[in-house]
Design a protein around this motif. Structure first.
Motif, mmCIF file in Angstrom:
data_model
loop_
_atom_site.group_PDB
_atom_site.id
_atom_site.type_symbol
_atom_site.label_atom_id
_atom_site.label_comp_id
_atom_site.label_asym_id
_atom_site.label_seq_id
_atom_site.Cartn_x
_atom_site.Cartn_y
_atom_site.Cartn_z
ATOM 1 N N GLU A 1 -9.821 8.544 -7.447
ATOM 2 C CA GLU A 1 -10.139 7.462 -8.403
ATOM 3 C C GLU A 1 -10.279 5.970 -7.753
ATOM 4 O O GLU A 1 -11.431 5.343 -8.221
ATOM 5 N N GLU A 2 -9.615 5.555 -6.754
ATOM 6 C CA GLU A 2 -9.930 4.380 -6.048
ATOM 7 C C GLU A 2 -11.322 4.503 -5.510
ATOM 8 O O GLU A 2 -12.069 3.297 -5.483
ATOM 9 N N GLU A 3 -11.536 5.476 -4.938
ATOM 10 C CA GLU A 3 -12.926 5.490 -4.060
ATOM 11 C C GLU A 3 -13.971 5.540 -5.065
ATOM 12 O O GLU A 3 -14.958 4.559 -4.922
ATOM 13 N N SER A 4 -13.595 5.879 -6.320
ATOM 14 C CA SER A 4 -14.678 6.117 -7.247
ATOM 15 C C SER A 4 -15.095 4.685 -8.071
ATOM 16 O O SER A 4 -16.213 4.489 -8.052
ATOM 17 N N ILE A 5 -13.796 4.021 -7.933
ATOM 18 C CA ILE A 5 -13.831 2.651 -8.295
ATOM 19 C C ILE A 5 -14.467 1.763 -7.477
ATOM 20 O O ILE A 5 -15.645 0.862 -7.930
ATOM 21 N N TYR A 6 -14.427 1.822 -6.521
ATOM 22 C CA TYR A 6 -15.272 0.864 -5.202
ATOM 23 C C TYR A 6 -16.690 1.519 -5.094
ATOM 24 O O TYR A 6 -17.428 0.515 -4.607
ATOM 25 N N LYS A 7 -17.000 2.683 -5.413
ATOM 26 C CA LYS A 7 -18.221 3.308 -5.277
ATOM 27 C C LYS A 7 -19.276 2.521 -6.327
ATOM 28 O O LYS A 7 -20.282 2.065 -6.247
ATOM 29 N N ALA B 1 -20.464 -11.985 1.198
ATOM 30 C CA ALA B 1 -20.806 -10.849 2.193
ATOM 31 C C ALA B 1 -20.496 -9.245 1.541
ATOM 32 O O ALA B 1 -19.432 -9.183 0.916
ATOM 33 N N SER B 2 -21.049 -8.185 2.093
ATOM 34 C CA SER B 2 -20.699 -7.020 1.445
ATOM 35 C C SER B 2 -19.333 -6.547 1.789
ATOM 36 O O SER B 2 -18.735 -5.731 1.028
ATOM 37 N N VAL B 3 -18.647 -6.756 2.632
ATOM 38 C CA VAL B 3 -17.237 -6.666 3.152
ATOM 39 C C VAL B 3 -16.413 -7.434 2.087
ATOM 40 O O VAL B 3 -15.311 -6.975 1.969
ATOM 41 N N HIS B 4 -16.474 -8.490 1.563
ATOM 42 C CA HIS B 4 -15.755 -9.101 0.738
ATOM 43 C C HIS B 4 -16.039 -8.845 -0.936
ATOM 44 O O HIS B 4 -15.116 -8.680 -1.366
ATOM 45 N N LEU B 5 -17.402 -8.678 -1.390
ATOM 46 C CA LEU B 5 -17.681 -8.813 -2.693
ATOM 47 C C LEU B 5 -16.922 -7.380 -3.360
ATOM 48 O O LEU B 5 -16.467 -7.542 -4.521
ATOM 49 N N PRO B 6 -16.836 -6.187 -2.922
ATOM 50 C CA PRO B 6 -16.284 -5.132 -3.676
ATOM 51 C C PRO B 6 -14.578 -5.646 -3.957
ATOM 52 O O PRO B 6 -14.032 -5.199 -4.915
ATOM 53 N N GLY B 7 -13.930 -6.157 -3.057
ATOM 54 C CA GLY B 7 -12.730 -6.885 -3.119
ATOM 55 C C GLY B 7 -12.619 -7.879 -4.293
ATOM 56 O O GLY B 7 -11.621 -7.914 -4.965
ATOM 57 N N VAL B 8 -13.591 -8.821 -4.183
ATOM 58 C CA VAL B 8 -13.671 -9.684 -5.428
ATOM 59 C C VAL B 8 -13.678 -9.062 -6.767
ATOM 60 O O VAL B 8 -13.072 -9.394 -7.596
ATOM 61 N N MET B 9 -14.540 -7.888 -6.904
ATOM 62 C CA MET B 9 -14.548 -7.088 -8.173
ATOM 63 C C MET B 9 -13.329 -6.564 -8.590
ATOM 64 O O MET B 9 -13.046 -6.555 -9.553
ATOM 65 N N VAL C 1 0.628 -15.103 3.715
ATOM 66 C CA VAL C 1 -0.007 -15.380 2.439
ATOM 67 C C VAL C 1 -1.211 -14.904 2.623
ATOM 68 O O VAL C 1 -2.458 -15.444 3.016
ATOM 69 N N PRO C 2 -1.432 -13.589 2.229
ATOM 70 C CA PRO C 2 -2.455 -12.668 2.252
ATOM 71 C C PRO C 2 -3.655 -12.993 1.322
ATOM 72 O O PRO C 2 -3.248 -13.428 0.277
ATOM 73 N N SER C 3 -4.701 -12.750 1.744
ATOM 74 C CA SER C 3 -5.951 -13.215 1.033
ATOM 75 C C SER C 3 -6.408 -11.827 0.205
ATOM 76 O O SER C 3 -6.201 -10.608 0.476
ATOM 77 N N PHE C 4 -6.646 -12.208 -1.161
ATOM 78 C CA PHE C 4 -7.149 -11.062 -2.154
ATOM 79 C C PHE C 4 -8.124 -10.210 -1.463
ATOM 80 O O PHE C 4 -7.954 -9.033 -1.196
ATOM 81 N N GLU C 5 -9.376 -10.862 -1.218
ATOM 82 C CA GLU C 5 -10.594 -10.302 -1.022
ATOM 83 C C GLU C 5 -10.644 -9.813 0.444
ATOM 84 O O GLU C 5 -11.425 -8.918 0.853
ATOM 85 N N GLN C 6 -9.886 -10.356 1.429
ATOM 86 C CA GLN C 6 -9.948 -10.200 2.763
ATOM 87 C C GLN C 6 -8.968 -9.045 3.312
ATOM 88 O O GLN C 6 -8.960 -8.704 4.350
ATOM 89 N N ARG C 7 -7.708 -9.148 2.702
ATOM 90 C CA ARG C 7 -6.622 -8.428 2.977
ATOM 91 C C ARG C 7 -6.126 -7.425 2.108
ATOM 92 O O ARG C 7 -5.756 -6.112 2.403
ATOM 93 N N LEU C 8 -5.873 -7.672 0.905
ATOM 94 C CA LEU C 8 -5.365 -6.720 -0.260
ATOM 95 C C LEU C 8 -6.154 -5.677 -0.701
ATOM 96 O O LEU C 8 -6.069 -4.574 -0.733
ATOM 97 N N TYR C 9 -7.379 -6.316 -1.294
ATOM 98 C CA TYR C 9 -8.170 -5.452 -2.037
ATOM 99 C C TYR C 9 -9.430 -4.981 -1.312
ATOM 100 O O TYR C 9 -10.682 -5.347 -1.279
ATOM 101 N N ARG C 10 -9.446 -4.075 -0.343
ATOM 102 C CA ARG C 10 -10.260 -3.830 0.909
ATOM 103 C C ARG C 10 -10.207 -2.423 1.047
ATOM 104 O O ARG C 10 -8.871 -1.466 0.893
ATOM 105 N N PHE D 1 0.898 -1.207 -0.140
ATOM 106 C CA PHE D 1 -0.023 0.129 0.028
ATOM 107 C C PHE D 1 0.814 1.187 0.097
ATOM 108 O O PHE D 1 1.050 1.935 1.174
ATOM 109 N N VAL D 2 1.424 1.424 -1.175
ATOM 110 C CA VAL D 2 2.542 2.699 -1.248
ATOM 111 C C VAL D 2 1.490 3.989 -1.282
ATOM 112 O O VAL D 2 0.270 3.933 -1.570
ATOM 113 N N PRO D 3 2.256 4.925 -0.946
ATOM 114 C CA PRO D 3 1.290 6.576 -0.657
ATOM 115 C C PRO D 3 0.652 6.707 -2.103
ATOM 116 O O PRO D 3 1.482 6.429 -3.205
ATOM 117 N N LYS D 4 -0.294 7.153 -2.154
ATOM 118 C CA LYS D 4 -1.004 7.615 -3.477
ATOM 119 C C LYS D 4 -1.196 9.147 -3.238
ATOM 120 O O LYS D 4 -1.378 9.786 -2.285
#
Length: 286
Positions: A20-26, A55-63, A120-129, A10-13
């Motif tokens: 832009e990222e907030e818009s994507i998740y929106k 669950a709603s907490v995971h689905l945006p990460g999946v997308m 061994v981090p999870s995509f949807e639970q740790r990385l893309y959240r 998670f490098v500084p943006k």
């Protein structure tokens, strides 16, 4: 304790990039609002997306994973259903791949400091959240990643890259009971009454729980292991418990780092099995 290794992704943006990222998740949340819904085990609602429930907490990460993750040929992806051995196999995968860097008996082994799910981090639970798109190119090769996503929902780059996918399947009854106990602990943490076993069983049979249905999930990976055996390995949790040395060797060979005859003689496999045993892992995280 040191920071979790994956946090370096998670490098500084810039402010513009963050917006832009907030818009994507929106947009992902807007898509969610149009999906079929059911009552969840521990959340008020779960959403049906591409044939599975989230669950709603995971689905945006999946997308986000589907749209932004770029797989490398050297990647190793550990896929499991919920409560099917994710923690144990994450420890095994990490220890096998990194055995030349850290011996299983070394006090400084990362598994003495970090939970395997951090290594061994999870995509949807740790990385893309949390409206974040990580820079996974920062991670050293081979990148060790985990997911509960079904095979058909994995990003296309996984299929095109030829990266290795390991799937762990567990006895259905054991997976269900473990999931029921775990989610009732989560419900208790949120001051909710336990979900009755009968109600949970009915929902499980319908497939209406996060990352369900169980058999659809398992069958997708099993069929993929038959079609693409060089890229997808299907392992049974119970087989690893019954004959850990046999299946650890099979796992290592699939990942491209088989144990040598010298390592076998020196007891390297046995050391990793002890390092990743339930007794060892539970004693470190009490």
């Amino acid at each position: 304790m040191a920071d979790a290794p994956y946090l370096k992704c998670f490098v500084p943006k810039t402010e513009e990039q963050e917006k832009e990222e907030e818009s994507i998740y929106k947009r992902y949340e807007e898509i969610m609002s149009t999906l079929p819904r059911e009552k969840g085990w521990w959340t008020e609602q779960i959403y049906r997306y591409q044939g599975f429930w989230y669950a709603s907490v995971h689905l945006p990460g999946v997308m986000a994973v589907q749209n932004h993750f770029q797989a490398h040929f050297s990647d190793i992806l550990l896929a499991t259903g919920p409560k099917c051995g994710t923690t144990w196999f994450s420890a095994l995968v990490f220890a096998v791949v990194n055995r030349n860097l850290y011996t299983s008996s070394a006090n400084q082994h990362p598994l003495h400091t970090f939970n395997p799910l951090v290594l061994v981090p999870s995509f949807e639970q740790r990385l893309y959240r949390n409206n974040k798109i990580p820079d996974l190119d920062i991670l050293p090769s081979p990148r060790l990643l985990a997911t509960h996503m079904p095979y058909s929902s994995l990003p296309q780059s996984v299929f095109h890259s030829g990266c290795r996918v390991i799937y762990i399947c567990r006895n259905t009854q054991d997976a269900f009971i473990s999931l029921w106990h775990f989610l009732n602990k989560v419900r208790a943490f949120g001051s909710k009454e336990p979900l009755p076993l009968e109600e949970a069983f009915e929902m499980f049979c319908k497939g209406a729980y996060t990352f369900g249905p169980f058999w659809d999930h398992a069958l997708e990976y099993w069929r993929a292991s038959l079609d693409r055996p060089q890229s997808v390995l299907f392992l049974m949790y119970e087989d690893m418990k019954a004959e850990p040395a046999v299946h650890l060797q099979r796992l290592a060979k699939f990942m491209g780092c088989p144990f040598s005859s010298e390592e076998e003689k020196e007891g390297v496999m046995e050391g990793i099995i002890r390092l990743c045993s339930f007794e060892s892992l539970s004693s470190w995280y009490k």
